[in-house]
Design an enzyme around this catalytic site. Sequence first.
Site, PDB file in Angstrom:
ATOM      1  N   LYS A   7      76.200 -68.588 -97.147  1.00 48.30           N
ATOM      2  CA  LYS A   7      76.481 -67.212 -97.550  1.00 48.30           C
ATOM      3  C   LYS A   7      75.200 -66.450 -97.828  1.00 48.30           C
ATOM      4  CE  LYS A   7      80.926 -67.238 -97.256  1.00 48.30           C
ATOM      5  NZ  LYS A   7      81.271 -67.529 -95.898  1.00 48.30           N
ATOM      6  N   ARG A  41      84.578 -75.678 -98.237  1.00 51.87           N
ATOM      7  CA  ARG A  41      84.410 -75.374 -96.821  1.00 51.87           C
ATOM      8  C   ARG A  41      82.919 -75.281 -96.556  1.00 51.87           C
ATOM      9  NH1 ARG A  41      82.242 -71.556 -94.929  1.00 51.87           N
ATOM     10  NH2 ARG A  41      82.402 -70.786 -92.856  1.00 51.87           N
TER      11      ARG A  41
END
Length: 73
Positions: A7, A41
């Site tokens: 991210k 994830r």
Amino acid sequence: MLGASRKRFIGALLGAAPLECAVGTVATTVLGLAHGAAIVRVHDVHANVEALRVAQAILEAGDAVGAGAASAV
């Protein structure tokens, strides 16, 4: 559930491109486990699985030590 793999916030913290954020992702995965995440994830599965195995063993050892210390009181 945690889905922090690669991210932008990890890249911003590390000053790195998303593909260079494996270590940052592993850190978020381990912290997620410690704070109750049951599902994660990730892109770099092998590195995260190894880190989670080590973290889980440490957490379980700490629980065993804590339980022993509590019974000794």
